[in-house]
Design a protein around this motif. Sequence first.
Motif, PDB file in Angstrom:
ATOM      1  N   LEU A 219       0.816  -1.211   0.000  1.00 21.26           N
ATOM      2  CA  LEU A 219       0.000   0.000   0.000  1.00 21.26           C
ATOM      3  C   LEU A 219       0.855   1.269   0.000  1.00 21.26           C
ATOM      4  O   LEU A 219       0.416   2.308  -0.471  1.00 21.26           O
ATOM      5  CB  LEU A 219      -0.932  -0.013   1.209  1.00 21.26           C
ATOM      6  N   GLY A 220       2.089   1.166   0.506  1.00 20.28           N
ATOM      7  CA  GLY A 220       2.985   2.310   0.470  1.00 20.28           C
ATOM      8  C   GLY A 220       3.311   2.720  -0.964  1.00 20.28           C
ATOM      9  O   GLY A 220       3.306   3.898  -1.303  1.00 20.28           O
ATOM     10  N   ALA A 223       0.311   4.468  -2.482  1.00 22.41           N
ATOM     11  CA  ALA A 223       0.140   5.837  -1.993  1.00 22.41           C
ATOM     12  C   ALA A 223       1.113   6.786  -2.675  1.00 22.41           C
ATOM     13  O   ALA A 223       0.785   7.928  -2.967  1.00 22.41           O
ATOM     14  CB  ALA A 223       0.325   5.882  -0.479  1.00 22.41           C
ATOM     15  N   GLN A 224       2.329   6.308  -2.941  1.00 19.29           N
ATOM     16  CA  GLN A 224       3.346   7.199  -3.472  1.00 19.29           C
ATOM     17  C   GLN A 224       3.332   7.327  -4.992  1.00 19.29           C
ATOM     18  O   GLN A 224       3.741   8.343  -5.520  1.00 19.29           O
ATOM     19  CB  GLN A 224       4.744   6.732  -3.024  1.00 19.29           C
ATOM     20  N   VAL A 243      -6.290   7.922  -5.414  1.00 24.56           N
ATOM     21  CA  VAL A 243      -5.429   7.546  -4.300  1.00 24.56           C
ATOM     22  C   VAL A 243      -5.705   8.402  -3.070  1.00 24.56           C
ATOM     23  O   VAL A 243      -5.848   7.897  -1.958  1.00 24.56           O
ATOM     24  CB  VAL A 243      -3.947   7.646  -4.723  1.00 24.56           C
ATOM     25  N   ASP A 244      -5.836   9.716  -3.264  1.00 24.97           N
ATOM     26  CA  ASP A 244      -6.081  10.605  -2.121  1.00 24.97           C
ATOM     27  C   ASP A 244      -7.365  10.219  -1.403  1.00 24.97           C
ATOM     28  O   ASP A 244      -7.420  10.130  -0.188  1.00 24.97           O
ATOM     29  CB  ASP A 244      -6.180  12.060  -2.597  1.00 24.97           C
ATOM     30  N   PHE A 247      -7.080   6.748   0.569  1.00 28.56           N
ATOM     31  CA  PHE A 247      -6.307   6.733   1.808  1.00 28.56           C
ATOM     32  C   PHE A 247      -6.904   7.675   2.850  1.00 28.56           C
ATOM     33  O   PHE A 247      -6.733   7.497   4.036  1.00 28.56           O
ATOM     34  CB  PHE A 247      -4.835   7.081   1.536  1.00 28.56           C
ATOM     35  N   LEU A 262      -1.568  -2.188   8.867  1.00 23.05           N
ATOM     36  CA  LEU A 262      -0.190  -1.726   8.663  1.00 23.05           C
ATOM     37  C   LEU A 262       0.334  -1.107   9.951  1.00 23.05           C
ATOM     38  O   LEU A 262      -0.399  -0.412  10.643  1.00 23.05           O
ATOM     39  CB  LEU A 262      -0.159  -0.646   7.575  1.00 23.05           C
ATOM     40  N   GLU A 265       2.755   5.017  11.960  1.00 22.89           N
ATOM     41  CA  GLU A 265       3.954   5.850  12.048  1.00 22.89           C
ATOM     42  C   GLU A 265       4.390   6.047  13.507  1.00 22.89           C
ATOM     43  O   GLU A 265       5.546   5.979  13.844  1.00 22.89           O
ATOM     44  CB  GLU A 265       3.681   7.218  11.416  1.00 22.89           C
TER      45      GLU A 265
ATOM     46  N   THR B 261       2.646   5.391   3.526  1.00 22.37           N
ATOM     47  CA  THR B 261       1.268   5.109   3.114  1.00 22.37           C
ATOM     48  C   THR B 261       0.400   6.356   3.159  1.00 22.37           C
ATOM     49  O   THR B 261      -0.801   6.266   3.045  1.00 22.37           O
ATOM     50  CB  THR B 261       0.639   4.033   4.013  1.00 22.37           C
ATOM     51  N   ASN B 262       1.029   7.489   3.338  1.00 21.55           N
ATOM     52  CA  ASN B 262       0.269   8.734   3.274  1.00 21.55           C
ATOM     53  C   ASN B 262       0.565   9.424   1.946  1.00 21.55           C
ATOM     54  O   ASN B 262       1.663   9.901   1.713  1.00 21.55           O
ATOM     55  CB  ASN B 262       0.684   9.631   4.444  1.00 21.55           C
ATOM     56  N   PRO B 263      -0.445   9.468   1.042  1.00 24.92           N
ATOM     57  CA  PRO B 263      -0.174  10.012  -0.294  1.00 24.92           C
ATOM     58  C   PRO B 263       0.244  11.476  -0.257  1.00 24.92           C
ATOM     59  O   PRO B 263       0.893  11.966  -1.175  1.00 24.92           O
ATOM     60  CB  PRO B 263      -1.492   9.841  -1.040  1.00 24.92           C
ATOM     61  N   LYS B 264      -0.133  12.190   0.821  1.00 28.80           N
ATOM     62  CA  LYS B 264       0.192  13.620   0.898  1.00 28.80           C
ATOM     63  C   LYS B 264       1.662  13.832   1.258  1.00 28.80           C
ATOM     64  O   LYS B 264       2.230  14.885   1.055  1.00 28.80           O
ATOM     65  CB  LYS B 264      -0.681  14.285   1.961  1.00 28.80           C
ATOM     66  N   LYS B 265       2.234  12.783   1.887  1.00 27.26           N
ATOM     67  CA  LYS B 265       3.605  12.918   2.366  1.00 27.26           C
ATOM     68  C   LYS B 265       4.536  12.300   1.340  1.00 27.26           C
ATOM     69  O   LYS B 265       4.755  11.109   1.335  1.00 27.26           O
ATOM     70  CB  LYS B 265       3.729  12.183   3.698  1.00 27.26           C
TER      71      LYS B 265
END
Lengths: 331, 321
Positions: A219-220, A223-224, A243-244, A247, A262, A265, B261-265
Amino acid sequence: MPTTTPLLQIENLTTSFQTNDSAVQAVRGVSLHVNHAEILAIVGESGCGKSVTALSILRLIPIPPGRFESGEIKFNNQDLLNLSEADMQKVRGNDISMIFQEPMTSLNPIFTIGDQIGEAIIQHQNTTKGETRKQTLELLYKVSIASPEIRIDQYPHELSGGMKQRVMIAIAIACRPSLLIADEPTTALDVTIQAQILNLLSSLKQESEMSILLITHNLGIVAQFADRVTVMYSGKIVEEASVDSLFESPMHPYTRGLLNSLPKEDNKSKLESIPGSVPHPAYLPQGCAFHPRCKDAMPRCQKQPPLSNLKKESTHKVACWLYEECVKEVR
Amino acid sequence: MTTMISIRSLKKHFFIHDGFLSRNTKTVKAVDGVSLDIDHGEILGLVGESGCGKTTLGRMSINLIEPTSGEVFFDRVNILKLDKQSLNKLRPKMQIIFQDPFSSLNPRFTVERIIGEAMMVHGLADKSNLRSKITEIMQKVGLPNSFMNRYPHEFSGGQRQRIGIARALSLSPRYLVCDEPVSALDVSIQAQIINLLQELQEKENITILFISHDLNVVKHLSHRTAVMYLGQIVETAPTEILNKDAAHPYTRALLAAKPSTNPKKTNNHVSLSGDVPSPLNPPSGCHFHTRCPEAMDRCKTEKPTTLELAKEHTVKCHLYN
């Protein structure tokens, strides 16, 4: 919905495999589309049908035991499932190409790197030997392989895993395809190499405006790198969104479960896991395949929920009875 | 806290012959002078890329691979100097869980035999109470009793990994090496197994060496983290500090390379160039200098020594001299 027609449009695709006792459906009525110059990610756990969907697009499913039960795969307005094998061969590697998961096993060990990249070029373009070599060198340079003049005459065993995957990418982009299917392109690689390969893919995408269908369970990476994402479970799409949006507000209990399982952080508390395991495709539960593991399951879940838009104007789709009210309002 | 495992300048060199009759040998320094302490009841995470020697180190720490030189103390006993008999007596106290649950279980044994065999061998159970002991352990790892007479192929990856954990726990070990126990599993199953390990560790206060390439998992689970590169430990620190103030450029690169997993970051793509060098021919000086964004002249010639930056935070890098 964009007004231009999408590059690839899959409608109601069902792919099954004949086993000794019965036919097992690996993909059950999947509909999705990939727009021009877009990265669409398909995520899901092993056995959810994401690779079979990808292989179906290129018709790389062995028939028999495989069979396309229903559906159509429209690429540039032609149905790939109705093409003759000869016409299909012209599409493969030329308009649509694919990168596989294991760079170690997908290169032929007895041919040099140059031969294998050149093969793709000769297959689809009438080029001379010298020209092919020139193009091959350019490709190796493009995928950032150091000293391409030496590498071109080497064999796969002389390269590292990351470099082999670069060679695979070079083969895949040799004929400037408009769609690149990447099936878990970095799963076999280390994190630092993974970052290199993903950066390479996204810069190639930007340069040539090709679309990428990215299949992954990470999933990382989604997201990227992806623009849109579809989540698959037991052969069906359970959620589709940008994607936005996915998530930020995951809708389907399965998607939520995946994101919750997951490691966070800054949280050392217990992980929320999804109880149980993925059902065997030959013994799927009735209705929504996720309901035996779902904490929000209700009696309705014995019937299959449709994949529908959550709001007007929105492209966030989910297949779950929990959102029936919102869906009704849209209609 | 007292030290449970103490590793002192441990080395493992593998010799590779050039050809069938050739006298040339090359040396792979899989583990090259590692010293490490693990406290009682601590989870130490060991991270690094493939081929950096983390599995070899883990296996040497329980004497499954014989080291070329160095010492390993288990509760102050040097396990490399023990004779066979006393080592066998110590074996139940140190166990290992393997990466691949598909190949680490004997396909011709039932679950009962897989879990029970070691207890019989070590005389921790006899025929009369074996079954009840197996039942107890299966309950502990969340396996239903009905699985007892079934074979490994009938289970999914997550269930198999539970069987592997049950087998390791059957001897009530005090030190457990977990060699990538979740990397072959799906995300949702991975969380189940991580929770299980965490619970067991808290309940029984087992010391764990947790080997992984997944920094997120190590961060979640371990108290302290050690980072390995080409056979050497380049940084150790309490996990929180390592994630906040990583000192070694390699650790920083590893942390930056892991996709958030944070698309904003968006990741600050300081991705490393190049591949891990071949361990057959590692670079001179600091092994990392060929890929290091902050390499200086002395890195090419001079081997860095281990420096203590703060309490429990050590780093092997010339930047901090």
